[in-house]
Design a protein around this motif. Structure first.
Motif, mmCIF file in Angstrom:
data_model
loop_
_atom_site.group_PDB
_atom_site.id
_atom_site.type_symbol
_atom_site.label_atom_id
_atom_site.label_comp_id
_atom_site.label_asym_id
_atom_site.label_seq_id
_atom_site.Cartn_x
_atom_site.Cartn_y
_atom_site.Cartn_z
ATOM 1 N N GLU A 36 0.861 -1.190 0.000
ATOM 2 C CA GLU A 36 0.000 0.000 0.000
ATOM 3 C C GLU A 36 0.898 1.240 0.000
ATOM 4 O OE1 GLU A 36 -3.189 1.113 -0.197
ATOM 5 O OE2 GLU A 36 -2.416 3.099 0.304
ATOM 6 N N ARG A 37 0.506 2.246 -0.787
ATOM 7 C CA ARG A 37 1.376 3.430 -0.873
ATOM 8 C C ARG A 37 1.297 4.296 0.385
ATOM 9 N NH1 ARG A 37 -2.030 6.770 -5.423
ATOM 10 N NH2 ARG A 37 -3.903 6.911 -4.169
ATOM 11 N N ASP A 38 0.141 4.303 1.061
ATOM 12 C CA ASP A 38 -0.007 5.149 2.242
ATOM 13 C C ASP A 38 0.330 4.374 3.522
ATOM 14 O OD1 ASP A 38 -0.825 7.487 0.900
ATOM 15 O OD2 ASP A 38 -2.853 6.696 0.706
ATOM 16 N N GLN A 39 0.470 5.129 4.618
ATOM 17 C CA GLN A 39 0.698 4.481 5.913
ATOM 18 C C GLN A 39 -0.498 3.593 6.268
ATOM 19 O OE1 GLN A 39 3.303 4.476 8.011
ATOM 20 N NE2 GLN A 39 2.177 3.228 9.484
ATOM 21 N N GLN A 42 -6.321 5.469 2.531
ATOM 22 C CA GLN A 42 -7.102 6.698 2.725
ATOM 23 C C GLN A 42 -8.211 6.840 1.698
ATOM 24 O OE1 GLN A 42 -6.165 9.007 4.988
ATOM 25 N NE2 GLN A 42 -4.241 8.062 5.596
ATOM 26 N N GLU A 169 2.941 -4.376 3.690
ATOM 27 C CA GLU A 169 4.017 -3.442 3.306
ATOM 28 C C GLU A 169 3.420 -2.075 2.996
ATOM 29 O OE1 GLU A 169 7.225 -3.529 3.186
ATOM 30 O OE2 GLU A 169 7.789 -5.655 3.192
ATOM 31 N N PRO A 170 3.128 -1.254 4.037
ATOM 32 C CA PRO A 170 2.629 0.098 3.757
ATOM 33 C C PRO A 170 3.771 1.003 3.309
ATOM 34 C CG PRO A 170 2.872 -0.219 6.124
ATOM 35 C CD PRO A 170 3.271 -1.525 5.472
ATOM 36 N N ASN A 171 3.442 2.230 2.916
ATOM 37 C CA ASN A 171 4.432 3.229 2.481
ATOM 38 C C ASN A 171 5.287 2.728 1.326
ATOM 39 O OD1 ASN A 171 3.729 5.051 4.603
ATOM 40 N ND2 ASN A 171 4.831 3.694 6.013
ATOM 41 N N PHE A 172 4.705 1.914 0.474
ATOM 42 C CA PHE A 172 5.425 1.418 -0.711
ATOM 43 C C PHE A 172 4.592 1.836 -1.924
ATOM 44 C CE2 PHE A 172 6.768 -1.303 -4.076
ATOM 45 C CZ PHE A 172 8.019 -1.823 -3.754
ATOM 46 N N GLU A 173 5.008 2.917 -2.576
ATOM 47 C CA GLU A 173 4.267 3.386 -3.751
ATOM 48 C C GLU A 173 4.881 2.765 -4.998
ATOM 49 O OE1 GLU A 173 3.582 7.567 -4.195
ATOM 50 O OE2 GLU A 173 2.289 7.183 -5.934
ATOM 51 N N ASP A 188 9.477 0.454 -6.202
ATOM 52 C CA ASP A 188 9.117 1.795 -5.726
ATOM 53 C C ASP A 188 10.184 2.797 -6.178
ATOM 54 O OD1 ASP A 188 11.237 1.691 -3.956
ATOM 55 O OD2 ASP A 188 10.032 1.842 -2.131
ATOM 56 N N THR A 190 12.552 4.240 -4.743
ATOM 57 C CA THR A 190 13.920 4.012 -4.272
ATOM 58 C C THR A 190 14.566 2.828 -4.985
ATOM 59 O OG1 THR A 190 13.336 2.445 -2.523
ATOM 60 C CG2 THR A 190 13.256 4.786 -1.935
#
Ligand SMILES: Cc1cc2nc3c(=O)[nH]c(=O)nc-3n(C[C@H](O)[C@H](O)[C@H](O)COP(=O)(O)OP(=O)(O)OC[C@H]3O[C@@H](n4cnc5c(N)ncnc54)[C@H](O)[C@@H]3O)c2cc1C
Length: 378
Positions: A36-39, A42, A169-173, A188, A190
């Motif tokens: 998920e891209r967000d914490q 949303q 795995e949150p915060n992975f856009e 992602d 990075t």
């Protein structure tokens, strides 16, 4: 590809469609990495009514998938703490013309499958003593149900995290996808890589970005809605409530005598409104909604639609309704073709699934089940 040789699944998207993919993949014996891209998510799945709304589904395949999903919701709702309840719905007729259309609905060929019954005002009050308005009666649907949007995704992840085969795995856009002889991969910004034998990408209304090439010319649109929540009330309602305007928008009713209904008030017609009203576990009501189909959507939340919704609520409740204390908006992705939702295979074992529209929450477990069944054939 047999299931014994293919064990790892990557699910992109922490909304309800992605999360249901994770649930059904874990149940089917796969290992799952859920991105998920967000914490915390949303998007539409936390902004909705939480309705599992079978009553409005079009006869045929759409009703079939909704009924299958309703069964899956009951099973999953018994295992995970998501506020699932078989909360039936009442669509309220404020006048004779609306009641006559509901009488037609109660006689539709598949009315029994939907568990529809036409009720008089006295019968409704016997079920719901807090409905004291001067309405004529209404349509009961015993297939409808509800979950709590604020509990739903977290509750499902809590359930999933009991499995050693599930990783969140949150915060992975995701910014890139590729397939090679070793499987399906996402990356992602990075350069971090997550790979799986199978992949379900469930991005909701994120039609651009790394998926642009796959969405090129796809029969999809975005729909923007405005919603609200009232202060908690001590007057319980055990049913979800709709007004008769909902019959104008739900395809189940498209062949009924809708032309006999009085025109909608201007604000309701302009904003393509219906009243839907669901009591939350804390006693507040989630109310809505409006529909805007033309992008770019306004960033402003308008007051007039809430004034209209309050007037309709007052008429149904027969007492001043609790004050609207919170407002928000949301956007969902909707299939514009005759397909119930959008499913596209983008590489061997990799699929994009979205476009469930205003019934995306309702049908999400059945959308996920269709993916798992497809994977079983590989
Ligand atoms: C106001 C409103 C009311 C509604 N009411 C109902 C209702 O009562 N009943 C019903 O059945 N349906 C309802 N719907 C529709 C339903 O909410 C949606 O169809 C459903 O939630 C869509 O789920 P989804 O998982 O496809 O999308 P989303 O909930 O949008 O989730 C997609 C997720 O993917 C993530 N994502 C996107 N791109 C990336 C990326 N590149 N990398 C990583 N993650 C990414 C996003 O962050 C998001 O968390 C409503 C919708 C709205 C807006």
């Amino acid at each position: 590809m047999s299931q014994s040789s293919v064990k790892s699944v990557v699910v992109v998207g922490g909304g309800i469609v992605g999360t249901m993919h994770a649930v059904l993949a874990i149940k089917a014996g796969f290992t799952v990495v859920h991105i998920e891209r967000d914490q915390v998510p949303q998007s539409a799945s936390v902004r909705n009514f939480g309705l599992i709304w079978v009553s409005g589904r079009q006869s045929g395949p759409e009703l079939e998938i909704a009924l299958r999903a309703r069964q899956l919701w009951a099973e999953i709702g018994a295992e995970a703490n998501i506020g699932f309840r078989a909360q039936h719905s009442l669509t309220i007729a404020l006048n004779e013309a609306e009641f006559d259309v509901m009488a037609e609905a109660a006689n539709m060929a598949d009315a029994e499958q939907r568990e529809f019954s036409l009720l008089t005002q006295a019968e409704i009050v016997a079920l719901e003593p807090n409905l004291q308005g001067s309405f004529k009666g209404g349509l009961l649907c015993k297939q409808d149900a509800a979950v709590e949007p604020v509990m739903l995704l977290g509750g499902l992840r809590e359930y999933l995290q009991k499995s050693p085969h599930y990783t969140w795995e949150p915060n992975f856009e995701v910014v890139d996808f590729f397939n090679d002889e070793t499987g399906n991969h996402v990356v992602d910004i990075t350069g971090r890589l997550i790979s799986g034998d199978l992949m379900a990408i469930c991005p909701g209304a994120a039609h651009k970005g790394f998926l642009s090439e796959f969405f090129e010319g796809a029969p999809l649109r975005k729909v923007h809605l405005q919603m609200g929540a009232t202060a908690p009330t001590t007057r319980p309602l055990r049913h979800s409530i709709a007004d008769a305007d909902s019959m104008r928008y739900y395809p189940a009713f498209k062949d009924l005598s809708l032309h006999k209904l009085a025109p909608q008030p201007e604000v309701a017609a302009m904003n393509k409104m219906q009243l839907l009203m669901v009591q939350r576990l804390d006693g507040s009501f989630t109310i809505g909604d409006t529909h805007d189909y033309i992008e770019p959507f306004s960033h402003e939340i308008q007051e007039e639609p809430y004034e209209h919704l309050t007037r309709v609520m007052d008429a149904i409740l027969g007492t001043p309704s609790p004050a609207v204390v919170r407002r928000w908006d949301g956007v969902y992705s909707q299939s514009t073709s005759s397909d119930i939702y959008f499913r596209k295979s983008i590489a061997p074992g990799a699929v994009v699934v979205t476009g469930g529209g205003g019934r995306g929450n309702t049908i999400s477990p059945a959308m996920a089940e269709e993916t798992i069944l497809e994977w079983a054939k590989l």
